[in-house]
Design a protein around this motif. Structure first.
Motif, PDB file in Angstrom:
ATOM      1  N   HIS A 236      26.002  27.387 -22.702  1.00 22.56           N
ATOM      2  CA  HIS A 236      26.200  27.290 -21.241  1.00 22.56           C
ATOM      3  C   HIS A 236      27.748  27.654 -21.036  1.00 22.56           C
ATOM      4  O   HIS A 236      28.290  26.917 -20.284  1.00 22.56           O
ATOM      5  N   ASN A 240      31.844  23.807 -20.643  1.00 25.41           N
ATOM      6  CA  ASN A 240      31.273  22.464 -20.847  1.00 25.41           C
ATOM      7  C   ASN A 240      31.728  21.508 -21.966  1.00 25.41           C
ATOM      8  O   ASN A 240      32.343  22.207 -22.818  1.00 25.41           O
ATOM      9  N   HIS A 318      26.147  19.293 -10.715  1.00 26.65           N
ATOM     10  CA  HIS A 318      26.630  20.142 -11.706  1.00 26.65           C
ATOM     11  C   HIS A 318      28.110  20.708 -11.451  1.00 26.65           C
ATOM     12  O   HIS A 318      28.506  20.494 -10.307  1.00 26.65           O
ATOM     13  N   ARG A 327      17.627  26.862 -15.689  1.00 30.18           N
ATOM     14  CA  ARG A 327      16.787  26.167 -16.924  1.00 30.18           C
ATOM     15  C   ARG A 327      15.817  25.055 -16.503  1.00 30.18           C
ATOM     16  O   ARG A 327      15.088  24.643 -17.277  1.00 30.18           O
ATOM     17  N   ARG A 399      22.585  23.419 -28.926  1.00 34.85           N
ATOM     18  CA  ARG A 399      23.816  23.834 -28.574  1.00 34.85           C
ATOM     19  C   ARG A 399      24.621  24.112 -29.699  1.00 34.85           C
ATOM     20  O   ARG A 399      25.594  24.879 -29.629  1.00 34.85           O
TER      21      ARG A 399
HETATM   22  C1  MLT Z   1      25.615  22.288 -20.291  1.00 33.67           C
HETATM   23  O1  MLT Z   1      24.616  22.759 -20.596  1.00 33.67           O
HETATM   24  O2  MLT Z   1      26.739  22.308 -20.969  1.00 33.67           O
HETATM   25  C2  MLT Z   1      25.736  21.358 -19.030  1.00 33.67           C
HETATM   26  O3  MLT Z   1      25.094  22.097 -18.086  1.00 33.67           O
HETATM   27  C3  MLT Z   1      27.142  21.011 -18.520  1.00 33.67           C
HETATM   28  C4  MLT Z   1      27.798  22.272 -18.122  1.00 33.67           C
HETATM   29  O4  MLT Z   1      27.609  23.397 -18.257  1.00 33.67           O
HETATM   30  O5  MLT Z   1      29.205  21.640 -17.785  1.00 33.67           O
END
Ligand code: MLT
Ligand code: NMX
Length: 435
Positions: A236, A240, A318, A327, A399
């Motif tokens: 993302h 983040n 957000h 998503r 992630r």
């Molecule tokens: C992410 O997937 O990391 C979250 O939506 C948080 C962001 O993008 O700040």
């Protein structure tokens, strides 16, 4: 077929030239002003990071290497008989900007299956954790401990040249991703007491193996859900908390296990990845207070009571997005296809019709729309993965794909140590005195 590492070895010299040209032409240009509010305000909107795998548009949402989620669903290779993208293909796309062939995606499934075994001492670390220790803490400990066998850390000690950094970073990143299903499966079975771990099936894809290690290998729709889940949670952009933490720690030349272990500790916070657990807790509490099929009025009252007691509505809002998270939409479409009559899915849909107006009326949140976490737990619950304390672990497995891809590029491009400038309030006052 050509391997991912071979393709990267071709792309890296070209990208080094590309970055050199960008810096030569634009290096001294400014993005704009930095305000004092941004320094106090979590650096919101501050252009500060390079991140190649994905870019987030506030209105449209995420694009992985320029491709939207529906485009990835259409273009990336699928499992035989499946219709969701294989995360293997997404990883190839994140790293190279290219859509792989089915054979290339399959080669990644095989490579990851071959690397999946955990060192025995890491298994023991997980087994010694009390089941009361949150799964995310166990997860981060296990990932950090993988640094014991880091190819990068070893090569660095042996005096590797800067130009070669990306090679062992690639090997560590592949090992990291490959070992996550065994870590996640072991934590799940230990904490929730669901029996012995099966072996990795070397003929199957990553998501099947993860599902199987969790005890859901016989549910094809759950395996499909995991393929979609990992794909959409992978990346993302760079700002983040989990992605930025991984990049920051990696910039000290900490190896990918240390860097991603740090990412996981950030993901474990309730304003970030833990929100998927918080959403389920919040939904359960709502259900216990207003029943499974409440009136709109009751839902509205419950949302107000959350806000009035000084808590956030989890899964909504957000830092960057200003519209419904695509998503969320992708998961909603999956639910409409696979579980249209599920009462919890219907409740999530009802909240979607009510919460944005309440948040707008409350007048604080800049974005009243749902994010990824508003939906994911309900899908997992439907298939029997009801233990919400585990949900953020699945976010973490996903992630790793995005963080690892950027760590490899950072080392390939010779990214320097991150070290922004900080100021005290006193210094800020002095700086602007009489201005
Ligand atoms: C992410 O997937 O990391 C979250 O939506 C948080 C962001 O993008 O700040
Ligand atoms: N419920 C209640 N208040 C909210 C919400 C929400 N969902 N979202 C924002 N606000 C408040 C926020 O707490 C802040 O209040 P205050 O001025 O008293 O500090 C105010 O609105 C302004 O915040 P924003 O600028 O809109 O949001 P920010 O960029 O600071 O934070 C989040 C973004 C995601 C942290 C915030 O929207 C939030 O706390 N959402 C709920 C938790 C959540 O779903 N997190 C998951 C995000 C996705 N992920 O996986 O990481």
């Amino acid at each position: 077929p050509q391997t991912l590492k071979e393709r990267l070895a071709e792309l890296i010299p070209k990208e080094i030239e590309n970055v050199k040209a960008i810096k030569a032409e634009h290096g001294k240009k400014a993005f704009g002003q930095v305000t004092v509010d941004q320094v106090y305000g979590g650096m919101r909107g501050l252009p500060a990071l390079l991140w190649d795998g994905s870019v987030l548009d506030a209105e449209e949402g995420i694009r992985f290497r320029g491709k939207t989620i529906p485009e990835c669903q259409a273009l990336l290779p699928k499992a035989p008989g499946g219709s969701e993208p294989l995360p293997e293909g997404l990883f190839w796309l994140l790293l190279t900007g290219e859509v792989p062939t089915e054979a290339q995606a399959k080669s990644l499934s095989e490579d990851w299956a071959a690397r999946a075994t955990l060192p025995e001492f890491v298994e023991e670390i997980i087994d010694r954790c009390p089941p009361t220790l949150h799964p995310m803490s166990q997860f981060s400990m296990a990932v950090t401990a993988l640094n014991h066998d880091s190819a990068f850390a070893k090569a660095y000690q042996e005096g590797i040249s800067k130009k070669e950094y990306w090679g062992p970073t690639f090997e560590d990143s592949m090992d990291l991703i490959a070992k996550l299903p065994n870590i996640a499966g072991r934590i799940y079975r230990n904490v929730f007491g669901s029996g012995k771990l099966p072996a990795i099936d070397k003929t199957k894809d990553y998501s099947y193996n993860l599902a199987n290690l969790l005890g859901f290998g016989d549910k094809e729709a759950f395996v499909e859900l995991l393929r979609l889940y990992i794909t959409i949670h992978s990346d993302h952009e760079g700002g983040n908390v989990s992605a930025h933490t991984g990049k920051l720690v990696g910039s000290a030349l900490s190896d990918p296990f240390l860097a991603f272990g740090a990412s996981l500790n950030g993901l474990a916070g309730p304003l970030h990845g833990l929100a998927n657990q918080e959403v389920l807790l919040w939904l359960m509490k709502m259900k216990s207070q207003v029943g499974e099929n409440p009136s709109d009025e009751k839902v509205k009252e419950y949302i107000w009571s959350t806000l009035n007691s000084g808590q956030v509505v989890p899964g909504y809002g957000h830092a960057v997005l200003r519209k419904t998270d695509p998503r969320y939409t992708a998961q909603r479409e999956f639910a409409q296809k696979h579980l249209p009559d599920d009462p919890m899915f219907k409740l999530v849909g009802k909240i979607y019709n009510i919460a944005p107006d309440v948040l707008l009326e409350a007048g604080k949140a800049k974005n009243p729309w749902p994010n990824v976490d508003a939906h994911s737990g309900v899908l997992l619950t439907y298939y029997g993965l009801t233990q919400m304390q585990f949900y953020t672990v699945l976010f973490g497995v996903s992630r790793a794909f995005g963080v690892a891809a950027q760590l490899i590029w950072d080392r390939a491009l010779g990214a320097p140590l991150e070290r922004p400038k900080s100021y005290s309030s006193e210094a800020i006052k002095k700086m602007f005195a009489n201005k």
